[in-house]
Design a protein around this motif. Structure first.
Motif, PDB file in Angstrom:
ATOM      1  N   LEU A 182       0.837  -1.199   0.000  1.00 11.43           N
ATOM      2  CA  LEU A 182       0.000   0.000   0.000  1.00 11.43           C
ATOM      3  C   LEU A 182       0.876   1.254   0.000  1.00 11.43           C
ATOM      4  O   LEU A 182       1.811   1.363   0.776  1.00 11.43           O
ATOM      5  N   ALA A 183       0.562   2.155  -0.906  1.00 15.49           N
ATOM      6  CA  ALA A 183       1.296   3.430  -0.922  1.00 15.49           C
ATOM      7  C   ALA A 183       0.762   4.318   0.198  1.00 15.49           C
ATOM      8  O   ALA A 183       1.514   5.001   0.881  1.00 15.49           O
ATOM      9  N   ILE A 184      -0.560   4.288   0.362  1.00 15.45           N
ATOM     10  CA  ILE A 184      -1.188   5.068   1.437  1.00 15.45           C
ATOM     11  C   ILE A 184      -2.193   4.180   2.167  1.00 15.45           C
ATOM     12  O   ILE A 184      -2.978   3.469   1.535  1.00 15.45           O
ATOM     13  N   ASP A 185      -2.139   4.227   3.477  1.00 17.13           N
ATOM     14  CA  ASP A 185      -3.094   3.473   4.274  1.00 17.13           C
ATOM     15  C   ASP A 185      -3.568   4.397   5.412  1.00 17.13           C
ATOM     16  O   ASP A 185      -2.832   4.648   6.357  1.00 17.13           O
ATOM     17  N   VAL A 186      -4.769   4.899   5.242  1.00 20.68           N
ATOM     18  CA  VAL A 186      -5.320   5.824   6.245  1.00 20.68           C
ATOM     19  C   VAL A 186      -6.424   5.103   7.014  1.00 20.68           C
ATOM     20  O   VAL A 186      -7.345   4.553   6.408  1.00 20.68           O
ATOM     21  N   ASN A 187      -6.281   5.085   8.327  1.00 23.91           N
ATOM     22  CA  ASN A 187      -7.275   4.386   9.145  1.00 23.91           C
ATOM     23  C   ASN A 187      -7.839   5.278  10.244  1.00 23.91           C
ATOM     24  O   ASN A 187      -7.083   5.832  11.048  1.00 23.91           O
ATOM     25  N   ILE A 223      -1.801   6.705  10.112  1.00 23.81           N
ATOM     26  CA  ILE A 223      -1.475   6.926   8.698  1.00 23.81           C
ATOM     27  C   ILE A 223      -0.165   6.230   8.382  1.00 23.81           C
ATOM     28  O   ILE A 223       0.867   6.500   9.002  1.00 23.81           O
ATOM     29  N   ASN A 224      -0.239   5.306   7.438  1.00 26.66           N
ATOM     30  CA  ASN A 224       0.975   4.631   6.972  1.00 26.66           C
ATOM     31  C   ASN A 224       1.220   4.990   5.515  1.00 26.66           C
ATOM     32  O   ASN A 224       0.309   4.945   4.700  1.00 26.66           O
ATOM     33  N   ILE A 225       2.458   5.364   5.241  1.00 24.53           N
ATOM     34  CA  ILE A 225       2.842   5.708   3.874  1.00 24.53           C
ATOM     35  C   ILE A 225       3.950   4.737   3.461  1.00 24.53           C
ATOM     36  O   ILE A 225       4.922   4.562   4.221  1.00 24.53           O
ATOM     37  N   LEU A 226       3.794   4.146   2.316  1.00 27.72           N
ATOM     38  CA  LEU A 226       4.770   3.177   1.793  1.00 27.72           C
ATOM     39  C   LEU A 226       5.148   2.159   2.877  1.00 27.72           C
ATOM     40  O   LEU A 226       6.316   1.799   3.059  1.00 27.72           O
ATOM     41  N   GLY A 227       4.147   1.742   3.623  1.00 29.65           N
ATOM     42  CA  GLY A 227       4.331   0.691   4.623  1.00 29.65           C
ATOM     43  C   GLY A 227       4.882   1.149   5.961  1.00 29.65           C
ATOM     44  O   GLY A 227       5.122   0.329   6.843  1.00 29.65           O
ATOM     45  N   GLU A 286       8.740  10.355   9.567  1.00 23.95           N
ATOM     46  CA  GLU A 286       8.431  11.529   8.737  1.00 23.95           C
ATOM     47  C   GLU A 286       9.600  11.960   7.841  1.00 23.95           C
ATOM     48  O   GLU A 286       9.434  12.155   6.638  1.00 23.95           O
ATOM     49  N   MET A 287      10.775  12.088   8.420  1.00 22.39           N
ATOM     50  CA  MET A 287      11.919  12.594   7.634  1.00 22.39           C
ATOM     51  C   MET A 287      12.279  11.642   6.504  1.00 22.39           C
ATOM     52  O   MET A 287      12.518  12.051   5.380  1.00 22.39           O
ATOM     53  N   GLU A 288      12.296  10.364   6.842  1.00 20.03           N
ATOM     54  CA  GLU A 288      12.649   9.342   5.862  1.00 20.03           C
ATOM     55  C   GLU A 288      11.611   9.318   4.731  1.00 20.03           C
ATOM     56  O   GLU A 288      11.957   9.267   3.548  1.00 20.03           O
ATOM     57  N   LEU A 289      10.331   9.405   5.112  1.00 23.05           N
ATOM     58  CA  LEU A 289       9.272   9.325   4.104  1.00 23.05           C
ATOM     59  C   LEU A 289       9.193  10.591   3.247  1.00 23.05           C
ATOM     60  O   LEU A 289       8.841  10.527   2.074  1.00 23.05           O
ATOM     61  N   LYS A 290       9.543  11.728   3.846  1.00 22.71           N
ATOM     62  CA  LYS A 290       9.498  12.970   3.065  1.00 22.71           C
ATOM     63  C   LYS A 290      10.503  12.928   1.914  1.00 22.71           C
ATOM     64  O   LYS A 290      10.365  13.654   0.938  1.00 22.71           O
ATOM     65  N   GLN A 291      11.524  12.102   2.069  1.00 24.52           N
ATOM     66  CA  GLN A 291      12.486  11.931   0.982  1.00 24.52           C
ATOM     67  C   GLN A 291      11.833  11.210  -0.203  1.00 24.52           C
ATOM     68  O   GLN A 291      12.282  11.319  -1.334  1.00 24.52           O
ATOM     69  N   GLU A 292      10.777  10.443   0.094  1.00 26.77           N
ATOM     70  CA  GLU A 292      10.164   9.606  -0.948  1.00 26.77           C
ATOM     71  C   GLU A 292       8.805  10.111  -1.398  1.00 26.77           C
ATOM     72  O   GLU A 292       8.110   9.459  -2.162  1.00 26.77           O
ATOM     73  N   ILE A 293       8.433  11.266  -0.876  1.00 24.75           N
ATOM     74  CA  ILE A 293       7.129  11.828  -1.247  1.00 24.75           C
ATOM     75  C   ILE A 293       7.338  13.171  -1.924  1.00 24.75           C
ATOM     76  O   ILE A 293       8.216  13.942  -1.540  1.00 24.75           O
TER      77      ILE A 293
END
Lengths: 217, 284
Positions: B2-7, B59-63, B70-77
């Motif tokens: 899942l790229a985005i998983d909002v629960n 909220i899960n982004i890219l798993g 946040e910092m790690e994921l902002k590199q990929e978003i």
């Protein structure tokens, strides 16, 4: 952090604000003037214009979008403010030294630009910083109330210090009397001023972190 | 994956409540996030990106949990709220020179290829760019740092039909290889009909439905009938309009009896949005 500082310097701060200390600093050449005012120009000109620039350039959204922590955003901003303040002080000190050598036999009603006086200037900027930075980061974009309040804080300190220098014999002695030529006392006042500046700015930075964490962008 | 998983995303304001928002986007697909103005699209996107403090939910982004990584994921978003509206008096080159320092995977060659592809001149100031070019510049920045997920708030609004069509073509090209996923909000439903794989529809802070596009449309039927037929289905209709020929209304497919004489058609996304909004008006 280095990249953020570079961002502030390349995009956020106009080069004019690095030149301004050397323009306002020339006011130190006015004989026996109210020299606190020279540094208050930083508070009254640079800060509101700088913060208005960040607001109009939508810096908040830009800063939030790049992969940096909110803490680092504040750290870079506080660093910019401190760099500019130090630049104003350094420029004023240089012009102050010129002023003293130009008018060696002047009678100073207000403070003479002695080493101790610069310690007082550091305290004035410390008060300015703690009010400005902690208030500004309640929203991270509204700068009006924060600027006005912090300027009032700095002016009250400067006014109070000048008043004491005239009315209080102990303070008069420290800055204008016998102690004015005592290097040890003067340097102690300067170091105390720098310490207050550092402590207040660090406290301001930490309050800003707490405030900014609560802000919804 | 899942790229985005909002629960169960919840956020309460004085006059607005984002309530139990849930949706998922599979990697390599385009999801259109639709809703009327003020429905909660931007609030949801900002909540996903931790720009707004949420009251509850995950909220899960890219798993990975977004808040924790946040910092790690902002590199990929790559994300954008409209076109670029910061440092608009600066030249593209100046802004890029600052932005690129923050990304570990910045690809200079890819950046220049995108500039060429989007006909962007590095020496132009951002303020001199058209709305479409600003969106493209934003995309160029995002794609040059190797973004695997693009979250775009109304990227097509304010664009002329040709620029919109070009942008949607670019979206489709980007997801072709299955590596990049796109979530974009819009209220221009024709954009989604053209390129979205999934639709998530939000109305008044609540997700009405989130599913694959065909399934989404298939969930509803648009009914046309005479005024006398209205009473047969009135209780099941989501909402309806009376006109000189009778009525037109939206109904859940499961609530509609196909053997009845009422004419039914598949609605388009716009009609679904309109009738859901009308439902609220009727309840007010």
């Amino acid at each position: 952090m280095y990249n953020l500082l570079l961002k502030e310097l390349k995009l956020g701060v106009s080069p004019f604000y690095f030149l301004l200390p050397f323009i306002t600093g020339t006011l130190m050449l006015v004989p026996a003037w109210l020299y606190f005012v020279v540094l208050l120009y930083f508070c009254c000109i640079t800060i509101p214009n700088l913060l208005a620039g960040y607001k109009s350039q939508n810096d908040l959204i830009f800063s939030i979008m790049i992969p940096v922590t909110k803490k680092d955003i504040i750290k870079a901003r506080v660093a910019v403010i401190v760099i500019l303040e130090l630049l104003h002080i350094v420029a004023a000190v240089i012009y102050g030294m010129i002023s003293i050598s130009l008018y060696p036999n002047l009678n100073y009603f207000f403070y003479k630009p002695t080493i101790g006086f610069w310690g007082l200037c550091f305290i004035m900027l410390a008060i300015f910083n703690i009010i400005l930075i902690s208030m500004y980061y309640k929203t991270a974009y509204k700068y009006g109330a924060a600027t006005v309040t912090s300027i009032i804080g700095a002016v009250l300190f400067a006014g109070g210090a000048e008043w004491l220098g005239i009315k209080n014999s102990f303070v008069f002695d420290l800055f204008k009397g016998a102690s004015a030529d005592n290097m040890a006392i003067q340097i102690s006042i300067l170091i105390a001023g720098i310490a207050v500046f550092a402590i207040f700015t660090i406290i301001a930075y930490n309050i800003a972190i707490i405030q900014f964490e609560k802000v919804d962008i | 994956m899942l790229a985005i998983d909002v629960n169960n995303l919840n956020k309460k304001y004085k006059n607005f409540h984002l309530k139990d928002v849930c949706f998922q986007l599979e990697k390599g697909y385009i999801m259109g996030f639709i809703g009327t103005n003020g429905a909660g699209k931007t609030t949801t996107l900002k909540s996903i990106l931790n720009m707004i403090h949420i009251d509850g939910g995950e909220i899960n982004i890219l798993g990975k949990n977004f808040i924790k990584h946040e910092m790690e994921l902002k590199q990929e978003i790559g994300y954008a709220f409209g076109g670029i509206d910061y440092y608009t008096r600066n030249k593209i080159r100046q802004v890029t020179n600052v932005v690129k320092r923050f990304y570990k995977n910045w690809d200079e060659e890819a950046y220049f290829n995108y500039l060429k592809k989007f006909n962007l001149d590095e020496n132009k100031k951002i303020v001199e760019l058209s709305a479409g070019m600003r969106v493209n510049y934003n995309l160029a920045l995002a794609l040059s740092h190797g973004a695997k997920l693009l979250i775009l708030d109304e990227p097509t609004s304010g664009l002329d039909p040709v620029a919109r069509d070009n942008l949607l073509d670019i979206f489709q090209e980007l997801v072709e290889e299955g590596e990049i996923s796109i979530l974009f909000s819009t209220h221009i439903t024709s954009d989604l009909e053209k390129c979205a794989d999934y639709i998530t529809y939000i109305n008044n802070g609540q997700i009405i439905k989130s599913s694959e596009k065909e399934e989404f449309i298939n969930t509803y039927r648009l009914l046309n009938g005479g005024e006398s037929q209205l009473h047969e289905v009135k209780d099941h209709l989501i909402s309806y309009k009376i006109n000189s020929f009778g009525f037109t209304g939206l109904i859940h497919t499961k609530d509609f009896d196909p053997s009845s004489n009422i004419k039914s058609t598949l609605p388009n996304l716009e009609e679904i949005m309109i009738y859901f909004s009308k439902k609220e008006e009727q309840h007010v």
